[in-house]
Every structure is written in C-alpha cells, then in structure tokens.
Design a protein around this motif. Structure first.
Motif, PDB file in Angstrom:
ATOM      1  N   ILE A   5       0.853  -1.185   0.000  1.00  0.00           N
ATOM      2  CA  ILE A   5       0.000   0.000   0.000  1.00  0.00           C
ATOM      3  C   ILE A   5       0.895   1.244   0.000  1.00  0.00           C
ATOM      4  CG2 ILE A   5      -1.799   1.268   1.269  1.00  0.00           C
ATOM      5  CD1 ILE A   5      -2.775  -1.427   0.194  1.00  0.00           C
ATOM      6  N   THR A   7       1.408   5.398   0.195  1.00  0.00           N
ATOM      7  CA  THR A   7       0.812   6.692   0.558  1.00  0.00           C
ATOM      8  C   THR A   7       1.857   7.788   0.306  1.00  0.00           C
ATOM      9  OG1 THR A   7       1.561   6.755   2.876  1.00  0.00           O
ATOM     10  CG2 THR A   7      -0.515   5.612   2.442  1.00  0.00           C
ATOM     11  N   ASN A  10       4.057   8.701   3.427  1.00  0.00           N
ATOM     12  CA  ASN A  10       5.180   7.799   3.673  1.00  0.00           C
ATOM     13  C   ASN A  10       6.324   8.100   2.700  1.00  0.00           C
ATOM     14  OD1 ASN A  10       6.446   5.040   2.586  1.00  0.00           O
ATOM     15  ND2 ASN A  10       6.120   4.880   4.789  1.00  0.00           N
ATOM     16  N   GLU A  75      -9.456  13.911   0.129  1.00  0.00           N
ATOM     17  CA  GLU A  75      -8.077  13.594   0.452  1.00  0.00           C
ATOM     18  C   GLU A  75      -7.652  12.382  -0.375  1.00  0.00           C
ATOM     19  OE1 GLU A  75      -5.715  12.707   4.606  1.00  0.00           O
ATOM     20  OE2 GLU A  75      -7.863  12.490   4.446  1.00  0.00           O
ATOM     21  N   LYS A  78      -5.221   5.698  -0.091  1.00  0.00           N
ATOM     22  CA  LYS A  78      -4.049   4.838  -0.286  1.00  0.00           C
ATOM     23  C   LYS A  78      -4.104   4.208  -1.668  1.00  0.00           C
ATOM     24  CE  LYS A  78      -4.317   3.601   4.540  1.00  0.00           C
ATOM     25  NZ  LYS A  78      -4.830   2.550   5.416  1.00  0.00           N
ATOM     26  N   ARG A 145      -1.077  14.580  -4.575  1.00  0.00           N
ATOM     27  CA  ARG A 145      -1.993  14.342  -3.451  1.00  0.00           C
ATOM     28  C   ARG A 145      -3.401  14.857  -3.734  1.00  0.00           C
ATOM     29  NH1 ARG A 145      -0.914  16.863   1.299  1.00  0.00           N
ATOM     30  NH2 ARG A 145      -1.473  15.149   2.684  1.00  0.00           N
ATOM     31  N   THR A 146      -3.516  15.801  -4.647  1.00  0.00           N
ATOM     32  CA  THR A 146      -4.851  16.325  -4.959  1.00  0.00           C
ATOM     33  C   THR A 146      -5.274  15.956  -6.385  1.00  0.00           C
ATOM     34  OG1 THR A 146      -3.818  18.421  -5.559  1.00  0.00           O
ATOM     35  CG2 THR A 146      -4.737  18.267  -3.336  1.00  0.00           C
TER      36      THR A 146
ATOM     37  N   TYR B  38      -5.479  20.076   3.190  1.00  0.00           N
ATOM     38  CA  TYR B  38      -4.603  18.920   2.960  1.00  0.00           C
ATOM     39  C   TYR B  38      -3.150  19.298   2.639  1.00  0.00           C
ATOM     40  CZ  TYR B  38      -9.140  16.658   2.758  1.00  0.00           C
ATOM     41  OH  TYR B  38     -10.424  16.247   3.044  1.00  0.00           O
ATOM     42  N   TYR B  62       0.295  14.155  13.206  1.00  0.00           N
ATOM     43  CA  TYR B  62       0.207  12.696  13.202  1.00  0.00           C
ATOM     44  C   TYR B  62       1.543  12.070  12.816  1.00  0.00           C
ATOM     45  CZ  TYR B  62      -0.476  13.388   8.129  1.00  0.00           C
ATOM     46  OH  TYR B  62      -0.328  13.764   6.813  1.00  0.00           O
ATOM     47  N   LEU B  64       3.055   8.218  11.094  1.00  0.00           N
ATOM     48  CA  LEU B  64       2.592   7.089  10.288  1.00  0.00           C
ATOM     49  C   LEU B  64       2.985   5.798  11.000  1.00  0.00           C
ATOM     50  CD1 LEU B  64       3.763   8.302   6.761  1.00  0.00           C
ATOM     51  CD2 LEU B  64       1.496   8.546   7.765  1.00  0.00           C
ATOM     52  N   GLY B  68       1.544   2.517   7.251  1.00  0.00           N
ATOM     53  CA  GLY B  68       1.437   3.793   6.552  1.00  0.00           C
ATOM     54  C   GLY B  68       0.184   4.561   6.925  1.00  0.00           C
ATOM     55  N   GLU B  69      -0.526   4.085   7.966  1.00  0.00           N
ATOM     56  CA  GLU B  69      -1.746   4.786   8.394  1.00  0.00           C
ATOM     57  C   GLU B  69      -1.390   5.961   9.304  1.00  0.00           C
ATOM     58  OE1 GLU B  69      -4.444   0.705   8.562  1.00  0.00           O
ATOM     59  OE2 GLU B  69      -3.333   1.387  10.318  1.00  0.00           O
ATOM     60  N   LYS B  70      -2.223   6.994   9.230  1.00  0.00           N
ATOM     61  CA  LYS B  70      -1.984   8.163  10.074  1.00  0.00           C
ATOM     62  C   LYS B  70      -2.465   7.880  11.494  1.00  0.00           C
ATOM     63  CE  LYS B  70      -2.735  11.298   6.210  1.00  0.00           C
ATOM     64  NZ  LYS B  70      -3.596  12.338   5.608  1.00  0.00           N
ATOM     65  N   GLU B  99      -0.597  18.724   9.216  1.00  0.00           N
ATOM     66  CA  GLU B  99      -1.372  18.874   7.978  1.00  0.00           C
ATOM     67  C   GLU B  99      -2.588  19.754   8.221  1.00  0.00           C
ATOM     68  OE1 GLU B  99      -2.238  15.164   5.994  1.00  0.00           O
ATOM     69  OE2 GLU B  99      -3.918  16.034   4.884  1.00  0.00           O
ATOM     70  N   LYS B 172     -12.405  10.071  10.525  1.00  0.00           N
ATOM     71  CA  LYS B 172     -11.277   9.146  10.718  1.00  0.00           C
ATOM     72  C   LYS B 172     -10.153   9.779  11.546  1.00  0.00           C
ATOM     73  CE  LYS B 172      -8.662  10.038   6.519  1.00  0.00           C
ATOM     74  NZ  LYS B 172      -7.902   9.475   5.451  1.00  0.00           N
ATOM     75  N   TYR B 173     -10.032  11.127  11.469  1.00  0.00           N
ATOM     76  CA  TYR B 173      -9.004  11.802  12.262  1.00  0.00           C
ATOM     77  C   TYR B 173      -9.382  11.796  13.742  1.00  0.00           C
ATOM     78  CZ  TYR B 173      -6.738  13.374   8.013  1.00  0.00           C
ATOM     79  OH  TYR B 173      -6.076  13.412   6.818  1.00  0.00           O
TER      80      TYR B 173
END
Lengths: 193, 194
Positions: A5, A7, A10, A75, A78, A145-146, B38, B62, B64, B68-70, B99, B172-173
């Motif tokens: 995955i 991102t 990362n 946003e 992933k 990212r956008t 963002y 945050y 990771l 790779g999740e925040k 962010e 989710k945040y």
C-alpha cells in the motif's frame, strides 16, 4: 504475496530522510567523495551522478502527466501497488540496510566523469543537480496528493516491459534512491577501514 | 497583520508587557502563512522551522504507523499554538506531520526570532514556563484517558471539551485521535447523547 500500500506521506517522509543523508554527504572531503574502493566500483560522487541520470526519464514524464490529471476534492486515498510492479519495486528496495542482489546498470545510466578533473566546484554542481531533480520528485508527489492518480500510466525507464501509475513510479524511484544510499554507506565504511 | 490578528497574538502572550516601540518590533517578527486544505505544513523528515499560532482552520499532527496509516496525536485550531515542538526545540528532523485539515491561516515566527524574544525580554521565560507546563499537563491528561477510559468514555470526554470547529473534520481523524476504529466512532456518534 502481501499487499503493498502506497501513501504520499510515507513517500515524502522517506524522501526527506534521503535529502538529509545527501546533505550530510555534501560536507565530506573531496577525496572521500571521489575515491573508488576498487577500480570497478563507483565512488560516492558517481553514485550521485547515476541517481541524477536515472531521474531524467521521469522528470519529463511527470511534467507531461501531472498537469493533465483531474483534480480530486477529497483527500488522496491509499494506492494499492499492482503485483508485477510490486515485484519490480521490491527488487530495488533494500532490506535491513542490505541490497538483496546486485544488478548490472544499463549503459545509458552509467555515470561518466573524469575523476582527475573533479574539483569542489564540480562536486557542488552534482549535489545541486541532485537536489534540483529530486526536489522535482518531491513537488510531483505533493502535487499528486490532490490528483486522481488512477487515470494515467507511464512507461518505466527500464522499458515498456514495466509501466507505472504515478504512486508506483514514485515508490520505484524512492526504493532506487534508498538502495543507492545503502551503497554509499557501504563505500564510506570501506574507505574508513 | 490586522487588528484582530494582533489582538489574538496579545491574548496568547497575556503577561508580556511591551512598550509601544517594542510592540511594533514584536509584531514585525510574525508573518501570516496560509495553507490549502490537505497541505502539509510540516513534513516528517524535515526540521520544524517555525512556531505557529492559529488564526483560522484546523490542523492535525500525526505519525505514520508501519502500515502507513496516520496515527493522530493532536489537533490545533483557532487561537491555539501549532507546530511540531520537539523538532522546533531540538532542531532535528521531525517524525511527525502537521497537515491542514481545513484551509488554514497561521501566524508564524522563525526559530531565531523566537529565541531572540527570550534573549531581549526575560518576561518571555515566564510565559515559556507556563506554556510548556500546560503542554505537559495536556499530554499527561490525554495519556491517562487513553490508558484508563473505555472507548465510549473517551468519546464523551473528548466531545464535551472539543471546540465546534473540530467536530466537522473527517471522522477518521477524530477516531484515530481517540484510538478507536472509524466504525466505532461512527457508532458512538449515533448512539451516545451528549
């Protein structure tokens, strides 16, 4: 095979880590940067030159693709790397600071420089170029990212046998960078002996 | 910087007495930075160069995890300080991202100007003492909540104290901040009456 995955966060983190490493290299004495551990091995400077050459293909592709991708309001989610692309990427990625296997570099990616003519000015040019090129990579990751990155693929520098979506190409380049950071660390360790 | 922005700045430094001339110099040390939704204000792997005070918007800090999740450590919002303090203080690359979760306007001061404040006006040391004391108390209180409260208790405690502007950021945040799955957060939001 476990999923890979990707991102952008990362990737940005790892790219910044590479930048910090290369910034530290810039301060090394000329002798350390240009010395080969054996006649067939690259010096630290040659590794950086190789990295600069390797980005050339992607630089142009990213400039062509990114402005034409549709924007997304949400946003960036992933990105799941495809199987074949994952295999190619993992071939580059060092594990525990070890390069899994060594690869023969294609002729067109080999650094060509007359070490006798290298001075501090030339070294600075090489490092400046590195930061310019990989700064472009960072901007490309940030811009993506956008954007809807699932729309366009690009051929890899290896040839048409591998194509990448943008996040896959970013990951490939990052693993390639990390692989050569390991190589540089090995060169410096050898020089210290 | 307009009058309202400067007022907010003065509220942030309540016990600092400055002459009119000093006030003008103090004001000149701050610049306004704007960020789109963002945008990464501070990236992991880079050094935090600024101390921020939020004029508008919401930001998340945050790290990771291995997947790779925040993993959200905290938020900043209108009137609160912002930035990655450990990197700012130590001058070392950050492991943390900052962010903008909403379009954001921040007052920013550079590290060298921030340090000059302490050098030139000893009363800032008193402010610094209280500021970092509050930061420490806040982190301790959060740690106690995370280690001792149930998911529902954490949800209630947070929703009762959090400002309205934080309630509209992506769930989710908030879920990550409260160390629960987004599904749990959603279920609690639907079932718990505050």
């Amino acid at each position: 095979m476990a999923k890979l995955i990707l991102t952008s966060e990362n990737q940005i983190h790892r790219l910044n880590t590479v930048f910090n490493t290369v910034e530290n290299l810039r301060g090394l004495p000329l002798d350390q940067l240009t010395k080969r551990i054996n006649p067939n091995a690259w010096s630290v400077l040659e590794v950086i030159i190789h990295l600069n050459i390797a980005y050339g293909h992607y630089h142009q592709k990213f400039d062509e693709i990114l402005p034409n991708l549709p924007n997304i309001d949400n946003e960036q989610t992933k990105f799941k790397c495809r199987t074949w692309q994952k295999f190619v990427i993992e071939g580059q990625r060092p594990k525990n600071n070890v390069r899994k296997w060594k690869m023969k570099t294609l002729k067109r990616f080999e650094p060509i420089i007359d070490m006798k003519k290298v001075n501090e000015l030339k070294v600075n040019e090489v490092f400046d170029k590195f930061f310019e090129l990989y700064g472009h990579l960072k901007n490309s990751i940030l811009t993506s990212r956008t954007k809807d990155v699932s729309k366009t693929k690009l051929p890899s520098a290896i040839g048409p046998v591998v194509n990448f979506y943008l996040p896959e190409s970013f990951e490939f380049l990052l693993c390639h960078l990390e692989r050569h950071m390991v190589q540089i660390s090995e060169i410096l360790d050898e020089l210290e002996k | 910087m307009d009058k309202d922005d400067f007022l907010l700045l003065k509220i942030f430094f309540p016990n600092i007495q400055l002459s009119e001339e000093e006030q003008e110099r103090f004001k000149a040390l701050w610049s306004i930075k704007t960020f789109k939704q963002y945008d990464l204000i501070t990236e992991a792997g880079s050094i935090e160069r600024n101390f921020y005070i939020v004029l508008s918007g919401v930001q998340a800090i945050y790290v990771l995890n291995e997947k790779g999740e925040k993993v959200v450590l905290g938020f900043s919002y209108t009137g609160s300080p912002s930035g990655v303090f450990d990197s700012f203080v130590r001058g070392e690359p950050s492991k943390i991202f900052l962010e903008a979760l909403k379009p954001s306007k921040l007052l920013s001061i550079s590290k060298s100007d921030y340090l000059d404040l302490f050098q030139n006006h000893p009363s800032f040391f008193e402010w610094g003492h209280h500021f970092f004391q509050e930061v420490l108390f806040g982190r301790l209180s959060r740690e106690v909540e995370l280690l001792t409260l149930t998911a529902e208790q954490r949800y209630i405690s947070f929703m009762q104290r959090c400002p309205d502007e934080l309630k509209v950021i992506p769930q989710k945040y908030l879920a990550s901040y409260l160390n629960m799955k987004p599904e749990t957060f959603s279920r609690l939001r639907a079932s718990v009456t505050l």
